[in-house]
Design an enzyme around this catalytic site. Sequence first.
Site, mmCIF file in Angstrom:
data_model
loop_
_atom_site.group_PDB
_atom_site.id
_atom_site.type_symbol
_atom_site.label_atom_id
_atom_site.label_comp_id
_atom_site.label_asym_id
_atom_site.label_seq_id
_atom_site.Cartn_x
_atom_site.Cartn_y
_atom_site.Cartn_z
ATOM 1 N N ASP A 259 0.833 -1.203 0.000
ATOM 2 C CA ASP A 259 0.000 0.000 0.000
ATOM 3 C C ASP A 259 0.868 1.254 0.000
ATOM 4 O OD1 ASP A 259 -2.399 1.708 0.513
ATOM 5 O OD2 ASP A 259 -3.314 -0.229 0.956
ATOM 6 N N HIS B 168 -4.009 6.225 2.434
ATOM 7 C CA HIS B 168 -4.666 4.990 2.022
ATOM 8 C C HIS B 168 -4.162 3.777 2.792
ATOM 9 C CE1 HIS B 168 -5.666 1.625 -0.726
ATOM 10 N NE2 HIS B 168 -6.647 2.384 -1.148
ATOM 11 N N SER C 181 -11.005 -0.946 -2.116
ATOM 12 C CA SER C 181 -9.820 -0.864 -1.255
ATOM 13 C C SER C 181 -10.187 -1.062 0.205
ATOM 14 C CB SER C 181 -9.153 0.514 -1.391
ATOM 15 O OG SER C 181 -8.313 0.569 -2.500
#
Length: 783
Positions: A152, A223, A564
């Site tokens: 990530d 994220h 996600s």
Amino acid sequence: MKFLLSNIVALLLVFYLLSLASGKEEKKKDVYIVYMGAAAPASSPETLTQTHLQLLTSVIKRHEHPKLIQSYKHGFSGFAVKLSKDEALAMSRKKGVISVFVDPIYHLHTTRSWDFLQLQNSIETSSPSKSIKAEATSSSIGGEDTIIGLLDTGIWPELPSFSDKGMGPLKRKGWKGTCVNASDFNSSNCNMKLIGARAYSTDDSSLPYSFTDADSPRDDDGHGTHTASTAAGAAVSNASYYGVAAGTAKGGSPTSRIAMYKVCGLFGCSGSSILAAFDDAIADGVDVLSISLGASSVFSNPDFDKDPIAIGSFHAVEKNVIVVCSAGNDGPLPESVVNAAPWILTVAATTIDRKFESDIVLGRNKHVIKGQAINFSTLRKSPTFSLIYGRSAKSKSRSSTDQSASHCKLESLDKKKIKGKIIVCKNSDDDDTSNSIIVDQLKGSGVIGVILVKDQQKSIASTYLDFPVTEILLQAADELFTYINSTEKPVTTILPTVAVTKYKPAPQIAYFSSRGPSSQTKNILKPDIAAPGVDILAGWPMTLSSDVPPGKKPSGFNLLSGTSMACPHVAGVAANIKSWNLAWSPAAIRSAIMTTAILMNNNKTQLMTDSGSVATPYDFGAGEVNPTAALQPGLIYDATPKDYLLFLCNYGYDKAKIKLISASIPVGFKCPKNSSKDLISGMNYPSIAVSNLQGQEKRTVSRTLTNVGGKEVITYIVSVQSPVEVEVKVVPEKLQFTKKNKKLNYDVTFSVKDFSKKSDLFGWITWSDDKHRVRTPYVLSRK
């Protein structure tokens, strides 16, 4: 801010392309990945790196000095390097090379969840049979020695979500991961929760930007922090998004450990970095990999030997690591699912039973119209503000039209008429201008609030911070326009957002969630499973403060949507299963998750999409993940590396290439002479997909079930749900497991009577005892 950033990215790419055009083509070199399959068991990392360098020197000019950008030497063999097209072609012809391809750029799949999933466990999962509950009572059971690796954008280690309070040292031996030192990150940032952190860079001077910070695993995007805390974050009480969505934030496996592999930066995720992270994660000893990124389905999906995620996950699964990936955000288009290799657990996104309401109050009678958005409006709650429809504020400009004014195009509005008022704007999916731009322009023109009328409500609640904005559907707009047209001086107000829980129906399939079937593997149903992915509250770096409401301090939490967000939910469940069943294969864990999935919403009716249509397995795979029931599946569909080798045979790879790809080919293994894609349907998968099935044709597939329940002697009875257009026969109809017979086979014969009305038919095959229900979805298609 995001709009400005996207323009900067576009300009950089334009400059880059212009620089290429001005240069000499023969000198142009790109980063290529050279994939060489499994690493020989006897080869050391140092030996493999030397092999890579020798291979490189055989195709480049003598005066050039080769430099490997990445060398893959732990879980598999290969390297990334800058080559010209001719050099890449020459490399692809070398012995031992499986594929050579330009380093692709992949993108992140982002556009109360655990409590909701726990509530769903009590809902009937299949009619008309009674609900069967697992004995386990918590989705967070176990996981203490389970390690979840994430590929990530990095991690923000100081957040309370990553506290190791109450956690002891890792008891299991064999962890080889590390926490790298960087200018803003060092080993002291790790603890008993965050036990590994690495970062990767393309190191490609031909690009006008770097995809990742070369040395730091610190998250400068948010994220990775969000997905990591969703999968395995510690429980944090009094969490909220500035007072909205308040409660306890926790990961699906809060006692699991986290290892972060930073492969993405501001401009995307390079394939060479993704493969380097896979290589390290396998060697480090992770148990689960959560990967919330992938290729875009807008372009053709790369084949399995040219897709870094498919390549890396194949070798991870060979080493007994389960790989969970997001399905993509290109829905609701059919055949938009990505990460569709059968050794990957592919996750779609759903809503939860929480809705963010920002209501409108009309006139003296204070009639309320429900809206949806996230805003921290400071307007008075009493309806005293003048209300105007965009079309009524049309300017006298010749370019102004009723349509452009009704959609609040600023150049079509008379600014004097809208100043100090709340304006109503029609808005559709076909609009070229985004909502945020329209709202910003109106705010700058003196409007004090905006009501957006949508032709289709999206499941995501848009965020407008302190500016009063809400969104309503066309049906609700009828009431609004009736009031405006019947009142000389209409007035209203927009209320600040409140979180409404126990909202029905939920879950629903999110509009953005990518749909099946897979364009690559129509005889494997994808996606596999669905999980919450809409407005998920999870950890967020404190320094990313561009979206902080005025007068507020960064909260350390954010609401994000996308597959996600769904992916780490399933990764957390997988980690819990793994902690209780250390010997289980990735296929066994996948089966436990899929066969116990939920097919009903909290209205006790079938799953729907957020647009109101009936959902199918192309939308949700086997159903909504059930964290509790998955711990006790009763029976599993297991698979071995040989099953994946046969898949590659049937997909079209020859034995020579497969022998290079895999490190676990059995002695004497051969591809069947009659290999074909139709035979992929016979893989021992927890779902069944049969394509190219013609009317009146019969097709039989086989499956093997393994008893993993508490009783060695047990009988399961089959039941079938099928549409009227198809006849399904299961032989035998009873499976009687004993101490000696833990594995039993059954055959399913499908006979389609009529394909004239539908091109795809869906149903379910369910095996039940007095406690478990083991459900397998099937899809039959004529293409």
